[in-house]
Enzyme design. Structure first.
Site, mmCIF file in Angstrom:
data_model
loop_
_atom_site.group_PDB
_atom_site.id
_atom_site.type_symbol
_atom_site.label_atom_id
_atom_site.label_comp_id
_atom_site.label_asym_id
_atom_site.label_seq_id
_atom_site.Cartn_x
_atom_site.Cartn_y
_atom_site.Cartn_z
ATOM 1 C CB SER A 1 -12.646 45.592 14.877
ATOM 2 O OG SER A 1 -13.679 45.024 14.092
ATOM 3 C CB CYS B 1 -16.951 37.986 10.091
ATOM 4 S SG CYS B 1 -16.721 39.750 10.394
ATOM 5 C CB THR B 2 -19.324 39.440 15.203
ATOM 6 O OG1 THR B 2 -18.203 40.353 15.191
ATOM 7 C CG2 THR B 2 -18.962 38.204 16.007
ATOM 8 N N GLY C 1 -9.572 42.637 10.011
ATOM 9 C CA GLY C 1 -9.409 41.473 9.139
ATOM 10 C C GLY C 1 -8.408 41.628 8.010
ATOM 11 C CB CYS D 1 -13.861 40.294 17.285
ATOM 12 S SG CYS D 1 -12.792 40.618 15.875
ATOM 13 C CG ASN D 2 -15.675 34.898 14.277
ATOM 14 O OD1 ASN D 2 -15.930 33.733 14.481
ATOM 15 N ND2 ASN D 2 -16.617 35.830 14.275
HETATM 16 N N1 DGL Z 1 -16.174 41.432 13.501
HETATM 17 C C1 DGL Z 1 -14.883 40.898 13.409
HETATM 18 C C2 DGL Z 1 -14.853 39.401 13.218
HETATM 19 O O1 DGL Z 1 -15.717 38.730 13.728
HETATM 20 C C3 DGL Z 1 -13.794 41.673 12.737
HETATM 21 C C4 DGL Z 1 -14.035 42.301 11.421
HETATM 22 C C5 DGL Z 1 -12.877 43.233 11.066
HETATM 23 O O2 DGL Z 1 -12.582 44.116 11.858
HETATM 24 O O3 DGL Z 1 -12.297 43.027 9.987
HETATM 25 O O4 DGL Z 1 -13.960 38.844 12.640
#
Ligand code: DGL
Length: 266
Positions: A8, A182-183, A40, A70-71
């Site tokens: 994202s 979360c990345t 998220g 992105c998880n």
């Molecule tokens: N970096 C993303 C993840 O690993 C998303 C964070 C988001 O956009 O809320 O979930």
């Protein structure tokens, strides 16, 4: 051909940074969905729409494999993406398995940090139901941390207060691993290492991703011998300022610029 990365926002750069070290002869494309970050706190349907549109854009480029770094996007869309496209697609999920192994050994618990949506989704709940045999996994949504990260906010006082408030109901002496699910969160590793009690280990999904990528590139004869770790940065709102921010974020990770020197949380 490049290895594509998608998130994202700037979160997936924390994975790109690790992957680059293992694949010095590969080139990369990094795509951030700046029009729709954060994911998220959105609905499942909204995120699925955004992910599909972003992946369509990414695949207009010469990409030989795609990492959904992105998880949240993985938990919603990975199955649909895999059946829609022929190239290898790697997803990310909270690295609860290695954390449980470690924590069982130490007879302590696991705390998973992720977005609200990841923690609510069936993919995560199924994973935990399958592997958490002794019910040692607790989870904590940290949506504000995604926002801090997007602002490149590494301010010690802000983060100290934030983590203290979020963790006030947890007895940290009973945990031995914190999963960064979360990345966006690995940017805060140096700060978390200082804040959390020293026996707590931080676990993220980068190792598993590197392993999986290595196997997929070899099996599909896709390894590059001539690349130079070149990165093409793109984003959905085509903002040059954001592209500069992505480059700054990568340098910050490479140089660990966000590393403070302070005391542990009590
Ligand atoms: N970096 C993303 C993840 O690993 C998303 C964070 C988001 O956009 O809320 O979930």
């Amino acid at each position: 051909m490049r290895i594509g990365f998608f998130d994202s926002g700037i979160g997936g750069i924390s994975i790109l940074n690790e992957v680059m070290k293992y694949f010095p002869r590969e080139d990369f494309l990094y795509y951030a969905d700046t029009l729709n970050v954060p994911y998220g706190t959105k609905t499942k349907e909204e995120v699925n729409q955004h992910v599909k549109a972003a992946v369509e854009n990414i695949l207009k480029e010469d990409v030989k494999a795609l990492i959904i770094a992105c998880n949240t996007a993985t938990s919603i869309s990975i199955n649909e993406l895999r059946s829609a496209y022929d190239i290898p697609i790697i997803g990310m999920e909270p690295a609860a398995k290695p954390a449980i192994k470690l924590s069982n050994l130490m007879q302590k618990k696991v705390l998973v940090f992720a977005t609200d949506l990841t923690l609510k989704e069936v993919k995560y709940r199924d994973l935990i139901a399958k592997i958490d045999k002794h019910s040692i996994v607790d989870s904590l949504p940290l949506p504000e941390l995604v926002e801090f990260c997007e602002e490149l906010n590494f301010n010690w006082n802000t983060l100290n207060t934030y983590f203290k408030t979020k963790l006030q109901d947890f007895d940290l002496s009973t945990y031995c691993t914190v999963v960064l699910g979360c990345t966006h969160f690995p940017y805060y590793k140096p700060i978390l290492k200082e804040l959390l009690p020293s026996h707590i280990q931080l676990v993220d999904g980068s190792k598993g991703t590197i392993k999986r990528l290595s196997i997929l590139l070899k099996d599909n004869n896709l390894l590059n011998e001539n690349g130079t770790n070149d990165i093409l940065f793109k984003c959905s709102d085509q903002s040059n300022a954001y592209i500069e921010k992505m480059k700054d974020a990568l340098s910050a990770l490479e140089n660990e610029l966000n590393k403070p020197k302070r005391k542990h949380l009590k």
